[in-house]
Design a protein around this motif. Structure first.
Motif, PDB file in Angstrom:
ATOM      1  N   GLU A  19      -1.088  33.591  14.702  1.00 34.35           N
ATOM      2  CA  GLU A  19      -1.488  32.183  14.736  1.00 34.35           C
ATOM      3  C   GLU A  19      -0.296  31.250  14.622  1.00 34.35           C
ATOM      4  O   GLU A  19      -0.197  30.257  15.336  1.00 34.35           O
ATOM      5  CB  GLU A  19      -2.483  31.880  13.623  1.00 34.35           C
ATOM      6  CG  GLU A  19      -3.889  32.228  14.027  1.00 34.35           C
ATOM      7  CD  GLU A  19      -4.708  32.681  12.846  1.00 34.35           C
ATOM      8  OE1 GLU A  19      -4.267  32.484  11.704  1.00 34.35           O
ATOM      9  OE2 GLU A  19      -5.782  33.245  13.074  1.00 34.35           O
ATOM     10  N   LEU A  62       2.905  26.521  21.293  1.00 38.13           N
ATOM     11  CA  LEU A  62       2.192  25.334  21.771  1.00 38.13           C
ATOM     12  C   LEU A  62       3.061  24.091  21.590  1.00 38.13           C
ATOM     13  O   LEU A  62       3.192  23.268  22.501  1.00 38.13           O
ATOM     14  CB  LEU A  62       0.887  25.177  20.995  1.00 38.13           C
ATOM     15  CG  LEU A  62       0.021  23.989  21.372  1.00 38.13           C
ATOM     16  CD1 LEU A  62      -0.605  24.209  22.731  1.00 38.13           C
ATOM     17  CD2 LEU A  62      -1.067  23.744  20.352  1.00 38.13           C
ATOM     18  N   LEU A  87       6.291  23.992  21.416  1.00 34.39           N
ATOM     19  CA  LEU A  87       7.387  24.076  22.378  1.00 34.39           C
ATOM     20  C   LEU A  87       6.966  23.509  23.726  1.00 34.39           C
ATOM     21  O   LEU A  87       7.698  22.750  24.357  1.00 34.39           O
ATOM     22  CB  LEU A  87       7.800  25.529  22.583  1.00 34.39           C
ATOM     23  CG  LEU A  87       8.809  26.135  21.639  1.00 34.39           C
ATOM     24  CD1 LEU A  87       9.151  27.536  22.084  1.00 34.39           C
ATOM     25  CD2 LEU A  87      10.068  25.279  21.618  1.00 34.39           C
ATOM     26  N   LEU A 117       0.157  29.019  25.107  1.00 34.31           N
ATOM     27  CA  LEU A 117      -0.708  28.039  25.734  1.00 34.31           C
ATOM     28  C   LEU A 117       0.196  26.930  26.258  1.00 34.31           C
ATOM     29  O   LEU A 117       0.616  26.048  25.530  1.00 34.31           O
ATOM     30  CB  LEU A 117      -1.698  27.486  24.712  1.00 34.31           C
ATOM     31  CG  LEU A 117      -2.781  26.597  25.263  1.00 34.31           C
ATOM     32  CD1 LEU A 117      -3.461  27.255  26.437  1.00 34.31           C
ATOM     33  CD2 LEU A 117      -3.796  26.310  24.203  1.00 34.31           C
ATOM     34  N   GLU A 131       1.401  31.263  17.950  1.00 34.04           N
ATOM     35  CA  GLU A 131       0.722  30.480  18.986  1.00 34.04           C
ATOM     36  C   GLU A 131       0.941  28.996  18.770  1.00 34.04           C
ATOM     37  O   GLU A 131       1.167  28.246  19.717  1.00 34.04           O
ATOM     38  CB  GLU A 131      -0.774  30.791  18.984  1.00 34.04           C
ATOM     39  CG  GLU A 131      -1.085  32.146  19.565  1.00 34.04           C
ATOM     40  CD  GLU A 131      -2.568  32.447  19.575  1.00 34.04           C
ATOM     41  OE1 GLU A 131      -3.371  31.512  19.681  1.00 34.04           O
ATOM     42  OE2 GLU A 131      -2.922  33.629  19.456  1.00 34.04           O
ATOM     43  N   SER A 132       0.916  28.560  17.499  1.00 35.26           N
ATOM     44  CA  SER A 132       1.119  27.136  17.231  1.00 35.26           C
ATOM     45  C   SER A 132       2.539  26.722  17.595  1.00 35.26           C
ATOM     46  O   SER A 132       2.747  25.659  18.168  1.00 35.26           O
ATOM     47  CB  SER A 132       0.869  26.835  15.759  1.00 35.26           C
ATOM     48  OG  SER A 132      -0.473  27.066  15.455  1.00 35.26           O
ATOM     49  N   ARG A 133       3.511  27.573  17.287  1.00 33.50           N
ATOM     50  CA  ARG A 133       4.890  27.204  17.605  1.00 33.50           C
ATOM     51  C   ARG A 133       5.124  27.157  19.103  1.00 33.50           C
ATOM     52  O   ARG A 133       5.788  26.253  19.603  1.00 33.50           O
ATOM     53  CB  ARG A 133       5.861  28.196  16.953  1.00 33.50           C
ATOM     54  CG  ARG A 133       5.988  27.978  15.466  1.00 33.50           C
ATOM     55  CD  ARG A 133       6.981  28.918  14.867  1.00 33.50           C
ATOM     56  NE  ARG A 133       8.338  28.565  15.227  1.00 33.50           N
ATOM     57  CZ  ARG A 133       9.376  29.358  15.001  1.00 33.50           C
ATOM     58  NH1 ARG A 133       9.206  30.530  14.464  1.00 33.50           N
ATOM     59  NH2 ARG A 133      10.571  28.975  15.333  1.00 33.50           N
ATOM     60  N   LEU A 175     -10.173  33.982  28.658  1.00 27.97           N
ATOM     61  CA  LEU A 175      -8.727  34.149  28.577  1.00 27.97           C
ATOM     62  C   LEU A 175      -8.324  35.535  29.049  1.00 27.97           C
ATOM     63  O   LEU A 175      -8.945  36.520  28.683  1.00 27.97           O
ATOM     64  CB  LEU A 175      -8.268  33.939  27.133  1.00 27.97           C
ATOM     65  CG  LEU A 175      -8.388  32.510  26.632  1.00 27.97           C
ATOM     66  CD1 LEU A 175      -8.244  32.461  25.136  1.00 27.97           C
ATOM     67  CD2 LEU A 175      -7.365  31.645  27.303  1.00 27.97           C
ATOM     68  N   TYR A 215      -1.165  32.649  29.234  1.00 30.10           N
ATOM     69  CA  TYR A 215      -1.882  32.772  27.973  1.00 30.10           C
ATOM     70  C   TYR A 215      -2.396  34.188  27.748  1.00 30.10           C
ATOM     71  O   TYR A 215      -2.260  34.735  26.662  1.00 30.10           O
ATOM     72  CB  TYR A 215      -3.041  31.776  27.876  1.00 30.10           C
ATOM     73  CG  TYR A 215      -3.530  31.722  26.453  1.00 30.10           C
ATOM     74  CD1 TYR A 215      -2.945  30.859  25.552  1.00 30.10           C
ATOM     75  CD2 TYR A 215      -4.508  32.587  25.995  1.00 30.10           C
ATOM     76  CE1 TYR A 215      -3.329  30.854  24.226  1.00 30.10           C
ATOM     77  CE2 TYR A 215      -4.896  32.591  24.671  1.00 30.10           C
ATOM     78  CZ  TYR A 215      -4.301  31.716  23.797  1.00 30.10           C
ATOM     79  OH  TYR A 215      -4.665  31.724  22.484  1.00 30.10           O
ATOM     80  N   LEU A 272      -7.130  24.348  31.893  1.00 31.99           N
ATOM     81  CA  LEU A 272      -7.619  24.826  30.597  1.00 31.99           C
ATOM     82  C   LEU A 272      -9.121  25.044  30.631  1.00 31.99           C
ATOM     83  O   LEU A 272      -9.615  26.062  30.143  1.00 31.99           O
ATOM     84  CB  LEU A 272      -7.313  23.785  29.525  1.00 31.99           C
ATOM     85  CG  LEU A 272      -6.122  24.023  28.646  1.00 31.99           C
ATOM     86  CD1 LEU A 272      -5.927  22.841  27.732  1.00 31.99           C
ATOM     87  CD2 LEU A 272      -6.353  25.269  27.838  1.00 31.99           C
ATOM     88  N   PRO A 327     -16.334  30.505  22.779  1.00 33.02           N
ATOM     89  CA  PRO A 327     -14.880  30.483  22.996  1.00 33.02           C
ATOM     90  C   PRO A 327     -14.371  31.657  23.837  1.00 33.02           C
ATOM     91  O   PRO A 327     -13.259  31.590  24.334  1.00 33.02           O
ATOM     92  CB  PRO A 327     -14.299  30.544  21.582  1.00 33.02           C
ATOM     93  CG  PRO A 327     -15.405  30.169  20.678  1.00 33.02           C
ATOM     94  CD  PRO A 327     -16.665  30.554  21.360  1.00 33.02           C
TER      95      PRO A 327
END
Lengths: 288, 291
Positions: free
Chosen positions: B97, B104, B106, B37, B100-102, B240, B31, B232, B285
């Motif tokens: 963003e 994730l 995968l 992630l 990162e979503s894609r 991170l 990460y 996590l 965060p």
């Protein structure tokens, strides 16, 4: 029309298959009308669905039928308002992880509560409503979800949501109350998920906290993305396609089906960013 | 509190924590550098554990020697997966963003594939073997020797990686990329190659931890996800991209969990993990040691 007349014509097996697919349609459409345009990847579907289902299991036969469904919608909505207020300032994968963690937290807290305090591990559903009542309830919910998605796309809220997905800071600068739009739409989509959960609960005669199933969350995401999350037709196509596939494969080849589902997700992410519907449109627009 | 209980909690906590630290370090490497992630991280741990189990029960290979198989094999798998999946998403050059979503999604796909492949190969039944389960006395408390060995190896690998990161040329390249991807590339560091390397190392850390865990607990194909969640929590606790943070975070979480199991009940463990995760995400965060 065919769907409305369906329970009269179909055998119980096909009615139950149609019911499952309509429930998937309702979940995928209501997931997509929030997560599609806003790009907030929610993995809380399983939690809202589970909360609705568990509510039906608890209040059970004590209240007349449509009330548990309304209750499910309210409980989903309330949970989403709470989660939204806490988590919608998290972006990208943080939001996804938070919603996923929350669903698991709800499940384990409920298991702990049920075994430790009430001393049960599950609940029986006595006196479920007639099968055709369930069918029409789910049909109504699926229809309402599609209608909401269609109306939302054309409304100011829909445009605001798409603006948030494109660039949240710019949307805010342009005077959009981003928090209200995000939380409002998230709660609306959660209300549908809670209602679907409540309406699907009587299909099982016995419910335990495992109904807070993260698999429901993933399957919903995969259905919506496979069809194309940015359109209204996409999630419907995805839900029907995967609903039929799971019906044929899930019982006989469970692990192969789940493995194939994972591969599907990978292929969609790599090769089909706008889903099957996007692919079809692209094929139509490109001259041969 | 009597002194024996204290030793139980502290040593037991450090044993658990050392194992957590290594899994978390692997996740953090993926990460911190690539913004991937990897929720399938724990599945590689599960695969490593089953590989060791199979080698040990089929051919009687010493479980510790199987690390020499699981480590390189998973490293190679990591390189291939990076090339096949993640490099293509990262090369698409989207907004961070969306990217990162894609990635994730995968890794969620990967999770399904690996878990069900394991179910097809090894079935859902509990599998296990016994190795070094001899008692070892320490300050009036008794610990099974295999736990001490497992935690020792895990900590040794973590520290070795830390030294590699601080001293070696490649380690410097990794740190440079973490700090400033564009500047590092201007200085001639090959982004894609270092990404692949780190993805491989991260997955190898997870698989090696799995090999160690197979000496301690019985296996099912479902053991992966709880470790992913734990990792996590540790990564978010430590910050991170913060290597020392992961090490300390792992040890802290190990101590807290062991204490809560001794002092309360074991049911509370998962609730505590998810609760801590949610709280930190809301409140801070950037992690406990974050800037």
């Amino acid at each position: 029309m065919a769907l409305v007349a369906a329970p009269e014509i179909l055998s119980p097996y096909y009615r139950s298959l149609a019911l499952a697919i309509l429930a998937d349609v309702a979940l995928a459409v209501s997931w997509a009308f929030f997560s599609g345009p806003s790009r907030y990847l929610s993995l809380a579907t399983g939690a809202f669905f589970g909360a609705g289902a568990y509510l039906t299991a608890i209040v059970g036969a004590r209240v007349p039928w449509p009330l548990p469904v309304l209750g499910g919608a309210l409980i989903g909505c309330a949970m989403a308002l709470l989660v939204g207020a806490l988590a919608l300032r998290l972006r990208g994968p943080y939001f996804a992880v938070f919603t996923f963690g929350l669903a698991e937290l709800a499940k384990h807290s409920l298991i702990w509560y049920e075994t430790g305090v009430t001393g049960t591990v599950g609940r029986l559903i006595l006196a479920p409503p007639e099968p055709w009542t369930l069918y029409y309830t789910i049909l109504c919910l699926a229809g309402l979800a599609v209608l909401t998605a269609l109306l939302l796309r054309r409304s100011r809220w829909g445009h605001a949501l798409a603006g948030i997905g494109a660039d949240e800071e710019r949307a805010e600068t342009l005077g959009i109350d981003t928090t209200r739009v995000k939380i409002g739409t998230f709660a609306l989509s959660a209300a549908f998920m809670g209602a679907v959960g409540a309406a699907m609960a009587p299909r099982w005669t016995y419910l335990d906290p495992q109904v807070f199933n993260p698999f429901v969350s993933f399957q919903t995401v995969i259905m919506a993305l496979l069809g194309g999350a940015m359109t209204v037709a996409g999630p419907i196509v995805g839900a029907v396609f995967l609903g039929l596939a799971s019906e044929i494969l899930l019982l006989k080849f469970r692990y192969f089906y789940m493995l194939g589902l994972g591969l599907t997700l990978i292929v969609v992410v790599l090769a089909l960013p706008s889903g099957l519907v996007g692919l079809a449109r692209h094929a139509r627009l490109t001259p041969r | 509190m009597n002194p024996t209980l204290l030793v139980d909690i502290v040593v037991g906590g450090l044993i658990t924590g050392g194992i957590y630290a290594l899994v978390a370090l692997g996740l953090n490497l993926q990460y911190g550098l690539m913004r991937v992630l990897n929720v399938a991280h724990g599945e590689f741990l599960m695969m490593g554990a089953y590989l060791t189990y199979s080698l040990h029960t089929a051919w009687g290979v010493n479980p510790l020697l199987t690390l020499l198989v699981t480590g390189p094999a998973s490293f190679g798998a990591g390189l291939v997966l990076h090339r096949l999946l993640y490099a293509r998403v990262l090369a698409a050059g989207e907004a961070p963003e969306a990217l990162e979503s894609r990635s994730l999604l995968l890794s969620f796909g990967l999770l399904f594939v690996l878990q069900n492949a394991a179910l097809l190969i090894w079935s859902a039944d509990l599998k296990g073997y016994s190795y070094l389960s001899i008692p070892f006395r320490f300050l009036g408390s008794v610990f099974p020797a295999n736990r001490l060995v497992a935690a020792g190896v895990a900590l040794a690998v973590s520290v070795a990686f830390y030294v590699f990161l601080k001293r070696s040329f490649t380690g410097k390249a990794i740190r440079a990329l973490m700090q400033d991807p564009e500047g590092a590339q201007l200085a001639g560091i090959n982004l894609s190659r270092v990404h692949g390397l780190c993805f491989g190392i991260g997955i190898a850390m997870s698989a090696v931890t799995g090999s160690l865990i197979s000496m301690l607990f019985e296996l099912t194909p479902f053991i992966g996800l709880p470790y992913t969640v734990t990792a996590l929590v540790v990564v978010i606790l430590g910050g991170l991209g913060n290597v020392v943070g992961s090490l300390l975070g792992g040890l802290i979480l190990g101590l807290v969990e062991t204490a809560s199991v001794y002092l309360a009940t074991s049911d509370i463990r998962l609730i505590a993990s998810y609760g801590v995760l949610s709280l930190i995400l809301i409140l801070k965060p950037s992690g406990l040691f974050g800037r």
